[in-house]
Design a protein around this motif. Structure first.
Motif, mmCIF file in Angstrom:
data_model
loop_
_atom_site.group_PDB
_atom_site.id
_atom_site.type_symbol
_atom_site.label_atom_id
_atom_site.label_comp_id
_atom_site.label_asym_id
_atom_site.label_seq_id
_atom_site.Cartn_x
_atom_site.Cartn_y
_atom_site.Cartn_z
ATOM 1 N N GLU A 156 14.853 1.681 4.481
ATOM 2 C CA GLU A 156 15.005 0.995 5.765
ATOM 3 C C GLU A 156 13.658 0.885 6.480
ATOM 4 O O GLU A 156 13.339 -0.153 7.064
ATOM 5 C CB GLU A 156 16.013 1.729 6.657
ATOM 6 N N ALA A 157 12.862 1.942 6.426
ATOM 7 C CA ALA A 157 11.542 1.928 7.062
ATOM 8 C C ALA A 157 10.621 0.944 6.350
ATOM 9 O O ALA A 157 9.862 0.203 7.001
ATOM 10 C CB ALA A 157 10.938 3.323 7.059
ATOM 11 N N LEU A 158 10.676 0.926 5.029
ATOM 12 C CA LEU A 158 9.848 -0.021 4.274
ATOM 13 C C LEU A 158 10.240 -1.463 4.588
ATOM 14 O O LEU A 158 9.376 -2.338 4.719
ATOM 15 C CB LEU A 158 9.935 0.265 2.785
ATOM 16 N N ALA A 159 11.532 -1.711 4.753
ATOM 17 C CA ALA A 159 11.989 -3.061 5.120
ATOM 18 C C ALA A 159 11.500 -3.433 6.520
ATOM 19 O O ALA A 159 11.081 -4.566 6.756
ATOM 20 C CB ALA A 159 13.512 -3.148 5.048
ATOM 21 N N MET A 160 11.542 -2.486 7.441
ATOM 22 C CA MET A 160 11.050 -2.753 8.803
ATOM 23 C C MET A 160 9.584 -3.143 8.769
ATOM 24 O O MET A 160 9.158 -4.075 9.454
ATOM 25 C CB MET A 160 11.237 -1.523 9.695
ATOM 26 N N THR A 189 18.777 -14.642 0.297
ATOM 27 C CA THR A 189 19.064 -13.240 0.604
ATOM 28 C C THR A 189 20.286 -12.745 -0.161
ATOM 29 O O THR A 189 21.111 -13.510 -0.626
ATOM 30 C CB THR A 189 19.299 -13.036 2.109
ATOM 31 N N ASN A 190 20.356 -11.422 -0.249
ATOM 32 C CA ASN A 190 21.515 -10.781 -0.870
ATOM 33 C C ASN A 190 22.097 -9.758 0.108
ATOM 34 O O ASN A 190 21.634 -9.656 1.251
ATOM 35 C CB ASN A 190 21.137 -10.148 -2.219
ATOM 36 N N GLU A 191 23.078 -9.015 -0.329
ATOM 37 C CA GLU A 191 23.754 -8.053 0.542
ATOM 38 C C GLU A 191 22.791 -6.988 1.076
ATOM 39 O O GLU A 191 22.856 -6.606 2.247
ATOM 40 C CB GLU A 191 24.894 -7.393 -0.241
ATOM 41 N N LYS A 192 21.896 -6.517 0.238
ATOM 42 C CA LYS A 192 20.910 -5.514 0.660
ATOM 43 C C LYS A 192 20.048 -6.054 1.798
ATOM 44 O O LYS A 192 19.766 -5.345 2.766
ATOM 45 C CB LYS A 192 20.033 -5.121 -0.526
ATOM 46 N N ASP A 193 19.641 -7.315 1.693
ATOM 47 C CA ASP A 193 18.814 -7.918 2.742
ATOM 48 C C ASP A 193 19.548 -7.935 4.079
ATOM 49 O O ASP A 193 18.947 -7.679 5.129
ATOM 50 C CB ASP A 193 18.414 -9.345 2.368
ATOM 51 N N GLU A 194 20.824 -8.250 4.039
ATOM 52 C CA GLU A 194 21.602 -8.286 5.278
ATOM 53 C C GLU A 194 21.706 -6.900 5.905
ATOM 54 O O GLU A 194 21.666 -6.753 7.123
ATOM 55 C CB GLU A 194 22.978 -8.904 5.036
ATOM 56 N N GLU A 195 21.817 -5.864 5.074
ATOM 57 C CA GLU A 195 21.827 -4.486 5.587
ATOM 58 C C GLU A 195 20.474 -4.145 6.209
ATOM 59 O O GLU A 195 20.403 -3.528 7.273
ATOM 60 C CB GLU A 195 22.133 -3.503 4.468
ATOM 61 N N MET A 196 19.402 -4.545 5.560
ATOM 62 C CA MET A 196 18.055 -4.238 6.047
ATOM 63 C C MET A 196 17.726 -5.019 7.311
ATOM 64 O O MET A 196 16.963 -4.554 8.165
ATOM 65 C CB MET A 196 17.004 -4.536 4.973
ATOM 66 N N MET A 198 0.833 -1.195 0.000
ATOM 67 C CA MET A 198 0.000 0.000 0.000
ATOM 68 C C MET A 198 0.878 1.259 0.000
ATOM 69 O O MET A 198 0.637 2.205 -0.744
ATOM 70 C CB MET A 198 -0.928 0.000 1.220
ATOM 71 N N LEU A 199 1.933 1.251 0.803
ATOM 72 C CA LEU A 199 2.842 2.399 0.838
ATOM 73 C C LEU A 199 3.576 2.569 -0.484
ATOM 74 O O LEU A 199 3.726 3.688 -0.982
ATOM 75 C CB LEU A 199 3.837 2.240 1.995
ATOM 76 N N LYS A 200 4.047 1.481 -1.059
ATOM 77 C CA LYS A 200 4.730 1.556 -2.359
ATOM 78 C C LYS A 200 3.771 2.065 -3.438
ATOM 79 O O LYS A 200 4.139 2.917 -4.234
ATOM 80 C CB LYS A 200 5.280 0.181 -2.758
#
Length: 112
Positions: free
Chosen positions: A39-43, A62-69, A28-30
């Motif tokens: 970061e907020a969207l991932a949370m 998972t990928n590198e971005k997922d680990e950051e999130m 819905m937000l997207k």
């Protein structure tokens, strides 16, 4: 198979997740072009995905971005789970603050 229809390290953004309140709010937000940071969207999207962020499952997807999130998701979960209160908040007093956040991050009329 271990990967099913996915490719190794395809990233969680490419994985179909069950349709719950997290996934609904994220989409819905997207759809409404929210300006919340990634970061907020991932949370929002992954805070209930405990097998991944707490159980260590799905690492092959998972990928590198997922680990950051994941770091942000874990930080958020402390507040999501352990800050509940039996005291009923004063909605009238809180409304202007939350309305200003809505206007900032999802301005205009929302499309549901």
């Amino acid at each position: 198979t271990k990967l099913g229809m996915y490719k190794e390290n395809c990233g969680l953004e490419n994985v179909l997740l069950s349709w719950g309140h997290d996934e609904y709010l994220y989409h819905m937000l997207k759809h409404n072009k929210s300006t919340l940071p990634k970061e907020a969207l991932a949370m929002i999207r992954f805070h209930s995905f405990y097998p991944w962020h707490t159980g260590g499952d799905y690492q092959h997807l998972t990928n590198e971005k997922d680990e950051e999130m994941k770091e942000w998701v874990l930080k958020f979960n402390k507040y999501d789970l352990y800050t509940k209160s039996t005291k009923i908040p004063d909605i009238e007093a809180l409304w202007p603050y939350y309305e200003s956040l809505i206007d900032k991050y999802i301005p205009g009329e929302l499309s549901w």
